[in-house]
Design a protein around this motif. Structure first.
Motif, short mmCIF file in Angstrom:
data_model
loop_
_atom_site.label_atom_id
_atom_site.label_comp_id
_atom_site.label_asym_id
_atom_site.label_seq_id
_atom_site.Cartn_x
_atom_site.Cartn_y
_atom_site.Cartn_z
N ASP A 67 -1.58 12.77 9.26
CA ASP A 67 -0.67 11.71 8.85
C ASP A 67 -1.46 10.44 8.56
N TYR A 68 -0.90 9.60 7.70
CA TYR A 68 -1.48 8.28 7.45
C TYR A 68 -0.33 7.31 7.23
N THR A 69 -0.39 6.16 7.89
CA THR A 69 0.66 5.17 7.80
C THR A 69 0.04 3.81 7.59
N ASP A 70 0.55 3.05 6.64
CA ASP A 70 0.03 1.70 6.44
C ASP A 70 1.16 0.75 6.07
N TYR A 71 0.80 -0.39 5.56
CA TYR A 71 1.74 -1.47 5.23
C TYR A 71 2.93 -0.97 4.42
N TYR A 72 2.67 -0.17 3.39
CA TYR A 72 3.74 0.22 2.46
C TYR A 72 4.76 1.15 3.12
N ASP A 73 4.30 1.98 4.05
CA ASP A 73 5.23 2.86 4.76
C ASP A 73 6.20 2.05 5.61
N PHE A 74 5.66 1.08 6.34
CA PHE A 74 6.53 0.25 7.17
C PHE A 74 7.38 -0.68 6.31
N LYS A 75 6.85 -1.12 5.19
CA LYS A 75 7.60 -2.02 4.30
C LYS A 75 8.83 -1.33 3.73
N SER A 76 8.79 -0.01 3.60
CA SER A 76 9.90 0.73 3.01
C SER A 76 11.11 0.80 3.93
N ILE A 77 10.95 0.42 5.19
CA ILE A 77 12.05 0.44 6.15
C ILE A 77 12.69 -0.95 6.17
N LYS A 78 13.97 -1.01 5.81
CA LYS A 78 14.65 -2.29 5.65
C LYS A 78 14.70 -3.10 6.94
N SER A 79 14.73 -2.43 8.07
CA SER A 79 14.85 -3.14 9.34
C SER A 79 13.53 -3.74 9.81
N ASN A 80 12.43 -3.44 9.13
CA ASN A 80 11.14 -4.00 9.50
C ASN A 80 10.91 -5.32 8.78
N ARG A 81 10.36 -6.28 9.48
CA ARG A 81 9.94 -7.54 8.87
C ARG A 81 8.43 -7.62 9.01
#
Length: 218
Positions: A67-81
């Protein structure tokens, strides 16, 4: 000397709020929680990867079955700021362009590493130390981490420092966003009627969750 009651703020109304400082890339064991829409998360990255770098990193991880997770993955979640280290690149509304001091080229903005879970509850958890929450730091490196649970005074101190940094960089990210900069004065952004409050009372909106977190859901 002041008591902890003087230092404390109230009310602690949040049931599921996370305050997180992550590295540029996120370890897979941590990143798997990125898809949750049930809580409000704040994330502060040292920098924002380019989209091409992100795509290549995802491809390399997929080839390895990882797996790989970065800024864009978290940015895609509306509840994340989310915010990331940045300077003001375009003069806007009389603000001067900023630049770095050149003290270091390795970590230009942020080198603190901590995660705060349920920061405003009576049982907060702080995780801090040398690991930057990347895959290597959480699975392979020799790191030192400290977990502090239930100490609301310590949580308040970490929470205050996190929000100080987050708002500092979030403002700069907005200034550098093409949607918000350009030849406009600050007055152009003002809403002169009551419509600006509507998102704060819409349960589907992130701003509603922020109001519940810092104020009241009444």
């Amino acid at each position: 000397p002041p008591t902890t009651e003087v230092i404390r703020r109230s009310p602690r109304i949040a049931k599921q709020n996370n305050r997180v400082r992550f590295a540029l890339s996120i370890g897979s064991s941590i990143g798997r929680g990125k898809s949750s829409e049930t809580c409000l998360r704040y994330l502060l990255f040292d920098s924002k990867p380019s989209q091409s770098h992100s795509a290549k990193s995802h491809d390399r991880a997929a080839m390895k079955g990882a797996d790989y997770t970065d800024y864009y993955d978290f940015k895609s979640i509306k509840s994340n700021r989310i915010a990331f280290g940045a300077t003001i690149q375009n003069a806007m509304s009389g603000r001067a362009q900023e630049s770095l001091t050149g003290l270091t080229n390795w970590v230009p903005f942020i080198h603190t590493k901590y995660m705060i879970i349920d920061a405003l509850t009576e049982n907060p958890t702080i995780i801090t130390g040398s690991a930057n929450f990347s895959e290597a730091s959480t699975t392979r490196n020799d790191e030192n981490m400290l977990i502090i649970q239930g100490d609301t005074l310590v949580a308040d101190i970490y929470f205050t420092e996190f929000m100080r940094l987050f708002e500092h960089y979030y403002f700069r990210d907005r200034c550098n966003d093409p949607k918000f900069n350009g030849n406009r004065s600050s007055e152009d952004d003002l809403v002169l009627n009551e419509t600006w409050v509507y998102p704060y009372y819409d349960p589907s909106n992130q701003l509603f969750r922020e109001r519940c977190l810092f104020g009241s859901c009444v």
